[in-house]
Design a protein around this motif. Sequence first.
Motif, PDB file in Angstrom:
ATOM      1  N   VAL A   8       0.876  -1.171   0.000  1.00  0.00           N
ATOM      2  CA  VAL A   8       0.000   0.000   0.000  1.00  0.00           C
ATOM      3  C   VAL A   8       0.914   1.222   0.000  1.00  0.00           C
ATOM      4  N   GLU A   9       0.883   1.976  -1.088  1.00  0.00           N
ATOM      5  CA  GLU A   9       1.821   3.085  -1.255  1.00  0.00           C
ATOM      6  C   GLU A   9       1.133   4.280  -1.886  1.00  0.00           C
ATOM      7  N   LEU A  10       1.734   5.446  -1.682  1.00  0.00           N
ATOM      8  CA  LEU A  10       1.302   6.664  -2.367  1.00  0.00           C
ATOM      9  C   LEU A  10       2.185   6.908  -3.575  1.00  0.00           C
ATOM     10  N   SER A  11       1.603   7.507  -4.607  1.00  0.00           N
ATOM     11  CA  SER A  11       2.398   7.987  -5.733  1.00  0.00           C
ATOM     12  C   SER A  11       3.212   9.194  -5.290  1.00  0.00           C
ATOM     13  N   ASP A  12       4.325   9.425  -5.959  1.00  0.00           N
ATOM     14  CA  ASP A  12       5.085  10.645  -5.683  1.00  0.00           C
ATOM     15  C   ASP A  12       4.244  11.860  -6.063  1.00  0.00           C
ATOM     16  N   LEU A  13       4.425  12.946  -5.324  1.00  0.00           N
ATOM     17  CA  LEU A  13       3.758  14.193  -5.696  1.00  0.00           C
ATOM     18  C   LEU A  13       4.428  14.777  -6.939  1.00  0.00           C
ATOM     19  N   PRO A  14       3.665  15.442  -7.796  1.00  0.00           N
ATOM     20  CA  PRO A  14       4.300  16.186  -8.885  1.00  0.00           C
ATOM     21  C   PRO A  14       5.207  17.272  -8.306  1.00  0.00           C
ATOM     22  N   ARG A  15       5.990  17.880  -9.170  1.00  0.00           N
ATOM     23  CA  ARG A  15       6.907  18.918  -8.708  1.00  0.00           C
ATOM     24  C   ARG A  15       6.152  20.134  -8.177  1.00  0.00           C
ATOM     25  N   LYS A  16       6.805  20.829  -7.289  1.00  0.00           N
ATOM     26  CA  LYS A  16       6.280  22.102  -6.809  1.00  0.00           C
ATOM     27  C   LYS A  16       6.113  23.045  -8.005  1.00  0.00           C
ATOM     28  N   PRO A  17       5.014  23.797  -8.051  1.00  0.00           N
ATOM     29  CA  PRO A  17       4.809  24.707  -9.184  1.00  0.00           C
ATOM     30  C   PRO A  17       6.014  25.624  -9.396  1.00  0.00           C
ATOM     31  N   ARG A  26       2.625  28.106   1.421  1.00  0.00           N
ATOM     32  CA  ARG A  26       2.266  27.447   2.684  1.00  0.00           C
ATOM     33  C   ARG A  26       1.366  26.233   2.434  1.00  0.00           C
ATOM     34  N   SER A  27       0.469  26.342   1.480  1.00  0.00           N
ATOM     35  CA  SER A  27      -0.397  25.213   1.151  1.00  0.00           C
ATOM     36  C   SER A  27       0.421  24.056   0.586  1.00  0.00           C
ATOM     37  N   TRP A  28       1.399  24.382  -0.266  1.00  0.00           N
ATOM     38  CA  TRP A  28       2.276  23.345  -0.801  1.00  0.00           C
ATOM     39  C   TRP A  28       3.026  22.633   0.325  1.00  0.00           C
ATOM     40  N   ASP A  29       3.551  23.388   1.280  1.00  0.00           N
ATOM     41  CA  ASP A  29       4.286  22.793   2.394  1.00  0.00           C
ATOM     42  C   ASP A  29       3.391  21.855   3.196  1.00  0.00           C
ATOM     43  N   ARG A  30       2.139  22.215   3.382  1.00  0.00           N
ATOM     44  CA  ARG A  30       1.209  21.356   4.109  1.00  0.00           C
ATOM     45  C   ARG A  30       0.915  20.080   3.322  1.00  0.00           C
ATOM     46  N   LEU A  31       0.831  20.196   2.012  1.00  0.00           N
ATOM     47  CA  LEU A  31       0.617  19.005   1.185  1.00  0.00           C
ATOM     48  C   LEU A  31       1.809  18.051   1.298  1.00  0.00           C
ATOM     49  N   VAL A  32       3.009  18.598   1.218  1.00  0.00           N
ATOM     50  CA  VAL A  32       4.209  17.763   1.334  1.00  0.00           C
ATOM     51  C   VAL A  32       4.247  17.080   2.704  1.00  0.00           C
ATOM     52  N   ALA A  33       3.915  17.815   3.757  1.00  0.00           N
ATOM     53  CA  ALA A  33       3.937  17.240   5.112  1.00  0.00           C
ATOM     54  C   ALA A  33       2.889  16.142   5.259  1.00  0.00           C
ATOM     55  N   THR A  34       1.710  16.354   4.693  1.00  0.00           N
ATOM     56  CA  THR A  34       0.661  15.334   4.757  1.00  0.00           C
ATOM     57  C   THR A  34       1.085  14.082   4.007  1.00  0.00           C
ATOM     58  N   HIS A  35       1.640  14.282   2.824  1.00  0.00           N
ATOM     59  CA  HIS A  35       2.103  13.149   2.018  1.00  0.00           C
ATOM     60  C   HIS A  35       3.146  12.344   2.790  1.00  0.00           C
ATOM     61  N   LYS A  36       4.044  13.025   3.459  1.00  0.00           N
ATOM     62  CA  LYS A  36       5.085  12.337   4.244  1.00  0.00           C
ATOM     63  C   LYS A  36       4.471  11.554   5.396  1.00  0.00           C
ATOM     64  N   SER A  37       3.504  12.144   6.094  1.00  0.00           N
ATOM     65  CA  SER A  37       2.875  11.469   7.231  1.00  0.00           C
ATOM     66  C   SER A  37       2.119  10.223   6.795  1.00  0.00           C
ATOM     67  N   ALA A  69      -6.306   5.300  10.108  1.00  0.00           N
ATOM     68  CA  ALA A  69      -5.505   6.471  10.478  1.00  0.00           C
ATOM     69  C   ALA A  69      -5.061   7.227   9.237  1.00  0.00           C
ATOM     70  N   ALA A  70      -4.726   6.511   8.175  1.00  0.00           N
ATOM     71  CA  ALA A  70      -4.314   7.164   6.932  1.00  0.00           C
ATOM     72  C   ALA A  70      -5.446   7.989   6.342  1.00  0.00           C
ATOM     73  N   ILE A  71      -6.667   7.482   6.433  1.00  0.00           N
ATOM     74  CA  ILE A  71      -7.830   8.238   5.954  1.00  0.00           C
ATOM     75  C   ILE A  71      -7.964   9.542   6.725  1.00  0.00           C
ATOM     76  N   VAL A  72      -7.845   9.460   8.050  1.00  0.00           N
ATOM     77  CA  VAL A  72      -7.998  10.649   8.896  1.00  0.00           C
ATOM     78  C   VAL A  72      -6.881  11.650   8.626  1.00  0.00           C
ATOM     79  N   PHE A  73      -5.641  11.193   8.532  1.00  0.00           N
ATOM     80  CA  PHE A  73      -4.507  12.077   8.260  1.00  0.00           C
ATOM     81  C   PHE A  73      -4.672  12.755   6.901  1.00  0.00           C
ATOM     82  N   THR A  74      -5.073  11.984   5.905  1.00  0.00           N
ATOM     83  CA  THR A  74      -5.242  12.545   4.561  1.00  0.00           C
ATOM     84  C   THR A  74      -6.326  13.615   4.547  1.00  0.00           C
TER      85      THR A  74
END
Length: 245
Positions: A8-17, A26-37, A69-74
Amino acid sequence: MLSRLTLVELSDLPRKPHGCPPEVGRSWDRLVATHKSVTGLFTTLNELRAGQDDMRGAVSETHRDQARAAIVFTAAGIDACLRTLLRDSLHTLLSTAGDAHNAFVAHFMANRLGGDVTKATKQAVIDIDPRSALIELYVQDLTGSSIQGGADLIRCRNALGLKQEAALGDQILKGHQPFFNARHEVVHELDLVDPSGKGSRSRRHRDLAAVGAQCDGALQLVHAFIAPTARTVKSARRAMGMSTP
């Protein structure tokens, strides 16, 4: 051992705009942090499954709790990312004529300035910084206590002036409703089949692969909001003679 499992894995995020403006950073940073968690939760899930004596055995509730937990974090990440994107970018987007400004005006005329004006609206109008106060009310109206599904996503999309984005079409956004339903079931019903107490109170079955796909799709969707917002914010900055740091 992990190779014998369907991970069970996530795809890599596309590059930062490219040239990401501060209104979007700030929104991008939150997305990266969520993806990591969430990636960390799935890594733990995969390791727990690999540690079973028989990896072909039944998936335990412990494993499904990792998926829950992954659902809640996402979902929490989506809330944080979209609220931040709205709060930070609307100040710039509403400084120029366009779809975002039209949506802002239409919302206030239909929901806050018709009939009896609420105390919260009056206080925003006379605030020392009325534009900021009105934007905060707007964001609260759009997102409520949390993003609940396709209808809320559509309102956020329109508020950002992204109605023409093919990746954010109505049907695509509504297609994420099962993920938000799952979040509601996990958070508000403890994932019980019958939270009212009548009949069975067993917990819902959570297919791990399906949860992974839902979380992955939801996080990729946030990027689909962020990338075009970065473009429109940069365009608004140029129209106002502002540079992008």
